[in-house]
Design a protein around this motif. Structure first.
Motif, PDB file in Angstrom:
ATOM      1  N   ALA A   1       0.507  -0.920  -0.229  1.00 28.78           N
ATOM      2  CA  ALA A   1      -0.171   0.255   0.223  1.00 28.78           C
ATOM      3  C   ALA A   1       0.381   1.162   0.094  1.00 28.78           C
ATOM      4  CB  ALA A   1      -0.909  -0.423   1.202  1.00 28.78           C
ATOM      5  N   LEU A   2       2.398   1.286   0.628  1.00 27.37           N
ATOM      6  CA  LEU A   2       2.858   1.925   0.645  1.00 27.37           C
ATOM      7  C   LEU A   2       3.277   2.320  -0.580  1.00 27.37           C
ATOM      8  CD1 LEU A   2       4.169   4.353   2.790  1.00 27.37           C
ATOM      9  CD2 LEU A   2       5.931   2.527   2.766  1.00 27.37           C
ATOM     10  N   ASN A   3       4.430   1.349  -1.707  1.00 28.39           N
ATOM     11  CA  ASN A   3       4.038   1.500  -2.729  1.00 28.39           C
ATOM     12  C   ASN A   3       3.377   2.061  -4.438  1.00 28.39           C
ATOM     13  OD1 ASN A   3       3.537   0.128  -5.263  1.00 28.39           O
ATOM     14  ND2 ASN A   3       6.066  -0.115  -5.344  1.00 28.39           N
ATOM     15  N   ARG A   4       1.811   1.939  -3.232  1.00 24.07           N
ATOM     16  CA  ARG A   4       0.674   2.956  -4.549  1.00 24.07           C
ATOM     17  C   ARG A   4       0.153   3.364  -4.063  1.00 24.07           C
ATOM     18  NH1 ARG A   4       2.361  -2.053  -7.091  1.00 24.07           N
ATOM     19  NH2 ARG A   4       0.730  -3.018  -7.622  1.00 24.07           N
ATOM     20  N   ALA A   5       0.501   4.422  -2.895  1.00 21.12           N
ATOM     21  CA  ALA A   5       0.719   5.741  -2.218  1.00 21.12           C
ATOM     22  C   ALA A   5       1.456   6.652  -2.905  1.00 21.12           C
ATOM     23  CB  ALA A   5       0.405   5.368  -0.726  1.00 21.12           C
ATOM     24  N   THR A   6       2.709   6.364  -3.293  1.00 23.20           N
ATOM     25  CA  THR A   6       3.385   7.214  -4.013  1.00 23.20           C
ATOM     26  C   THR A   6       3.541   6.803  -5.427  1.00 23.20           C
ATOM     27  OG1 THR A   6       5.363   7.039  -2.046  1.00 23.20           O
ATOM     28  CG2 THR A   6       5.804   7.372  -4.731  1.00 23.20           C
ATOM     29  N   LEU A   7       3.562   5.744  -5.579  1.00 21.17           N
ATOM     30  CA  LEU A   7       2.768   5.667  -7.505  1.00 21.17           C
ATOM     31  C   LEU A   7       1.673   6.482  -7.719  1.00 21.17           C
ATOM     32  CD1 LEU A   7       3.204   1.959  -8.130  1.00 21.17           C
ATOM     33  CD2 LEU A   7       5.130   3.893  -8.586  1.00 21.17           C
ATOM     34  N   ALA A   8       0.566   6.643  -6.887  1.00 14.48           N
ATOM     35  CA  ALA A   8      -0.899   7.496  -7.704  1.00 14.48           C
ATOM     36  C   ALA A   8       0.140   9.138  -7.647  1.00 14.48           C
ATOM     37  CB  ALA A   8      -0.939   7.309  -5.773  1.00 14.48           C
ATOM     38  N   ARG A   9       1.107   9.434  -6.051  1.00 13.49           N
ATOM     39  CA  ARG A   9       1.229  10.715  -5.851  1.00 13.49           C
ATOM     40  C   ARG A   9       2.469  10.900  -7.086  1.00 13.49           C
ATOM     41  NH1 ARG A   9       1.383  11.572   0.814  1.00 13.49           N
ATOM     42  NH2 ARG A   9      -0.256   9.722   0.590  1.00 13.49           N
ATOM     43  N   GLN A  10       3.054  10.567  -7.652  1.00 17.01           N
ATOM     44  CA  GLN A  10       3.691   9.937  -8.407  1.00 17.01           C
ATOM     45  C   GLN A  10       3.596  10.037  -9.933  1.00 17.01           C
ATOM     46  OE1 GLN A  10       7.505  11.648  -8.788  1.00 17.01           O
ATOM     47  NE2 GLN A  10       6.744  12.345  -6.672  1.00 17.01           N
ATOM     48  N   LEU A  11       1.947  10.085 -10.288  1.00 18.97           N
ATOM     49  CA  LEU A  11       0.993  10.141 -11.375  1.00 18.97           C
ATOM     50  C   LEU A  11       1.610   8.782 -12.155  1.00 18.97           C
ATOM     51  CD1 LEU A  11       1.716  14.005 -12.109  1.00 18.97           C
ATOM     52  CD2 LEU A  11      -0.642  12.648 -10.720  1.00 18.97           C
ATOM     53  N   LEU A  12       1.777   7.441 -11.369  1.00 17.76           N
ATOM     54  CA  LEU A  12       2.408   6.572 -12.308  1.00 17.76           C
ATOM     55  C   LEU A  12       1.292   5.223 -12.041  1.00 17.76           C
ATOM     56  CD1 LEU A  12       6.390   6.815 -10.807  1.00 17.76           C
ATOM     57  CD2 LEU A  12       5.246   6.720 -13.348  1.00 17.76           C
ATOM     58  N   LEU A  13       0.213   5.322 -11.325  1.00 19.84           N
ATOM     59  CA  LEU A  13      -0.973   4.538 -11.556  1.00 19.84           C
ATOM     60  C   LEU A  13      -1.926   4.913 -12.505  1.00 19.84           C
ATOM     61  CD1 LEU A  13      -2.059   4.324  -8.111  1.00 19.84           C
ATOM     62  CD2 LEU A  13      -0.749   2.668  -9.161  1.00 19.84           C
ATOM     63  N   ARG A  14      -2.021   5.996 -13.814  1.00 21.78           N
ATOM     64  CA  ARG A  14      -1.932   6.696 -14.448  1.00 21.78           C
ATOM     65  C   ARG A  14      -1.720   7.725 -14.908  1.00 21.78           C
ATOM     66  NH1 ARG A  14      -6.833   6.738 -11.019  1.00 21.78           N
ATOM     67  NH2 ARG A  14      -7.089   9.492 -11.180  1.00 21.78           N
ATOM     68  N   ARG A  15      -1.608   7.708 -16.548  1.00 20.03           N
ATOM     69  CA  ARG A  15      -1.005   8.930 -17.027  1.00 20.03           C
ATOM     70  C   ARG A  15      -2.055  10.219 -17.131  1.00 20.03           C
ATOM     71  NH1 ARG A  15       1.929   5.793 -20.303  1.00 20.03           N
ATOM     72  NH2 ARG A  15       3.634   6.310 -20.253  1.00 20.03           N
ATOM     73  N   GLU A  16      -1.577  11.376 -15.956  1.00 20.66           N
ATOM     74  CA  GLU A  16      -2.668  11.991 -15.861  1.00 20.66           C
ATOM     75  C   GLU A  16      -3.490  12.917 -17.061  1.00 20.66           C
ATOM     76  OE1 GLU A  16      -5.085  12.628 -14.059  1.00 20.66           O
ATOM     77  OE2 GLU A  16      -4.406  10.558 -12.638  1.00 20.66           O
ATOM     78  N   PRO A  17      -4.283  13.897 -17.769  1.00 26.03           N
ATOM     79  CA  PRO A  17      -4.262  14.890 -19.002  1.00 26.03           C
ATOM     80  C   PRO A  17      -3.937  16.947 -17.880  1.00 26.03           C
ATOM     81  CG  PRO A  17      -6.294  14.204 -17.102  1.00 26.03           C
ATOM     82  CD  PRO A  17      -5.329  13.597 -16.935  1.00 26.03           C
ATOM     83  N   LEU A  18      -2.496  16.575 -17.771  1.00 26.93           N
ATOM     84  CA  LEU A  18      -2.211  17.888 -17.440  1.00 26.93           C
ATOM     85  C   LEU A  18      -0.811  18.778 -18.220  1.00 26.93           C
ATOM     86  CD1 LEU A  18      -1.423  16.362 -13.138  1.00 26.93           C
ATOM     87  CD2 LEU A  18      -3.128  17.846 -14.346  1.00 26.93           C
ATOM     88  N   GLY A  19      -0.918  19.731 -17.716  1.00 25.42           N
ATOM     89  CA  GLY A  19       0.225  20.795 -18.174  1.00 25.42           C
ATOM     90  C   GLY A  19       1.438  20.146 -17.538  1.00 25.42           C
ATOM     91  N   ALA A  20       2.033  20.431 -18.136  1.00 28.84           N
ATOM     92  CA  ALA A  20       4.196  19.719 -18.133  1.00 28.84           C
ATOM     93  C   ALA A  20       3.730  20.685 -16.185  1.00 28.84           C
ATOM     94  CB  ALA A  20       4.590  20.596 -18.510  1.00 28.84           C
ATOM     95  N   VAL A  21       3.674  22.148 -16.610  1.00 30.77           N
ATOM     96  CA  VAL A  21       3.805  23.025 -14.916  1.00 30.77           C
ATOM     97  C   VAL A  21       2.580  22.531 -14.197  1.00 30.77           C
ATOM     98  CG1 VAL A  21       3.480  25.182 -14.047  1.00 30.77           C
ATOM     99  CG2 VAL A  21       4.459  25.398 -15.841  1.00 30.77           C
ATOM    100  N   GLU A  22       1.480  21.883 -14.182  1.00 31.32           N
ATOM    101  CA  GLU A  22       0.404  21.085 -12.892  1.00 31.32           C
ATOM    102  C   GLU A  22       1.389  19.780 -12.872  1.00 31.32           C
ATOM    103  OE1 GLU A  22      -1.952  20.663 -10.529  1.00 31.32           O
ATOM    104  OE2 GLU A  22      -1.539  23.532 -11.494  1.00 31.32           O
ATOM    105  N   ALA A  23       1.619  19.331 -13.476  1.00 35.54           N
ATOM    106  CA  ALA A  23       2.715  17.851 -13.260  1.00 35.54           C
ATOM    107  C   ALA A  23       3.540  18.208 -12.437  1.00 35.54           C
ATOM    108  CB  ALA A  23       2.842  17.296 -14.636  1.00 35.54           C
TER     109      ALA A  23
END
Length: 382
Positions: A7-29
């Motif tokens: 769960a610790l792994n998944r929490a960090t991956l979520a915050r690092q946008l690594l569970l799914r690619r997000e529709p964000l620009g570079a600055v917001e990312a």
């Protein structure tokens, strides 16, 4: 609350946008992931490609050119890309570490200069770099200012200590090995302990948003600051943080309400950049790197190779060749994972072909020395 290693792994991956690619620009990312290691010019681009849907590298070019995103020596004494608005607090947090390590370095002290001499030079140096200056131009300035040439190592230590941003120098990744420096538009109050303490509290809050939950040892490792400073900052933050129990009873801290997905949340394969921050942001790197693989990924000189991330953890390494992406797995992978990695490779190759088809080629010597891989595949483009 108790949180498992998975769960610790998944929490960090979520915050690092690594569970799914997000529709964000570079600055917001970058606001979301907090900081990207940037000592290799291609890495911030590949890091954002891993995290964003339909990533357009021109957005990062523009953000760097307009100094909305800046590149500077910060956490762990390495180059990071951060938001310009974050720089002042992050640099203030790093002041004690940067001052002792850069102005106390033998290369600086061998020049005959002292920390007090550096302080005396700083105002004029920052005035001189209101316009971008190359390393050679700064070398000439130091010689004129001091009345003698200043050794290259001492110059490097001064440049890294001073609040300077790297100025973009051109393609294919906005920066080249021809370095140029400009005065930071948002400068910290150097030499003021209160500003350093406030900056560290800010950095810890931002760090937890991007990499948490985390222990005080993790926080100290991320920034490379002394643990007593971190413990004091965590105590000062008080109710702004909540406490969790991690694997082995480790005390972890986090932001209330921060994302903590279920441990069974899928984590798709990724082809990670060299020195990707998620590999380096914790004292206990087993969160993402299996201990048996750590020495294969982090080499003896500190190079952190581009990796395969499978089910949220490092499973191998990759490099770009003239024919595609050569992926080497440290253990056998099932066919569906190779299919997913092949799709990732096609997308990555489209980015590299437009910019630098042999990105990271200078690090091929690690492959020439031999890699302990169980399975290697060439993943071609379309």
């Amino acid at each position: 609350m108790v949180i498992s290693a998975r769960a610790l792994n998944r929490a960090t991956l979520a915050r690092q946008l690594l569970l799914r690619r997000e529709p964000l620009g570079a600055v917001e990312a970058l606001r979301r992931v907090v900081a990207l290691q940037a000592q290799q010019p291609a890495s911030p681009y590949i890091a954002l490609w891993n995290r964003l849907r339909d990533f357009d590298p021109a957005q990062l070019d523009e953000a760097l050119a307009k100094r909305r995103i800046v590149k500077a020596t910060l956490m762990r004494l390495t180059l990071h890309a951060v938001l310009a608005e974050d720089y002042q607090g992050f640099r203030a947090a790093m002041e004690p570490t940067l001052r002792s390590s850069r102005l106390g370095d033998t290369r600086f002290r061998a020049s005959g200069l002292t920390a007090e001499d550096a302080d005396a030079l700083l105002a004029d140096l920052l005035a001189h770099t209101r316009q971008p200056r190359t390393s050679a131009e700064l070398g000439a300035w130091f010689e004129e200012r001091l009345g003698r040439p200043l050794e290259t190592g001492a110059q490097r230590m001064l440049r890294q200590y001073a609040p300077l941003w790297h100025a973009p120098t051109g393609g294919p990744w906005a920066f080249t090995h021809r370095l140029s420096y400009v005065t930071a538009a948002r400068r910290p109050a150097l030499g003021e302990p209160a500003a350093a303490d406030e900056g560290l509290r800010t950095l810890i809050l931002r760090y937890l948003a991007g990499f948490g939950p985390a222990s005080t040892a993790d926080m100290a490792q991320f920034a490379l600051v002394q643990r007593p400073r971190v413990r004091a900052a965590v105590k000062e933050l008080g109710d702004e943080l909540e406490q969790l129990e991690g694997p082995g009873g480790t005390v972890l801290h986090d932001l209330p309400g921060a994302p903590r997905p279920d441990e069974d949340t899928p984590a798709p394969p990724r082809l990670m950049a060299m020195w990707d921050s998620v590999l380096l942001a914790h004292a206990d790197r087993a969160r993402v790197i299996p201990p048996a693989y750590r020495k294969h990924v982090t080499r003896v000189n500190g190079d952190v190779l581009p990796t395969l991330l499978v089910d949220g953890r490092v499973a191998g390494v990759w490099r770009a060749t003239g024919d595609g992406i050569e992926a080497g797995a440290f253990h056998p992978l099932p066919p569906h994972v190779w299919q997913e990695l092949a799709a990732e490779a096609r997308s990555l190759l489209a980015l590299l072909t437009a910019r630098d088809p042999r990105a990271y080629a200078r690090y091929d010597h690690w492959w020439a020395k031999g890699m302990p891989v169980a399975e290697t595949r060439l993943l071609p483009g379309d």
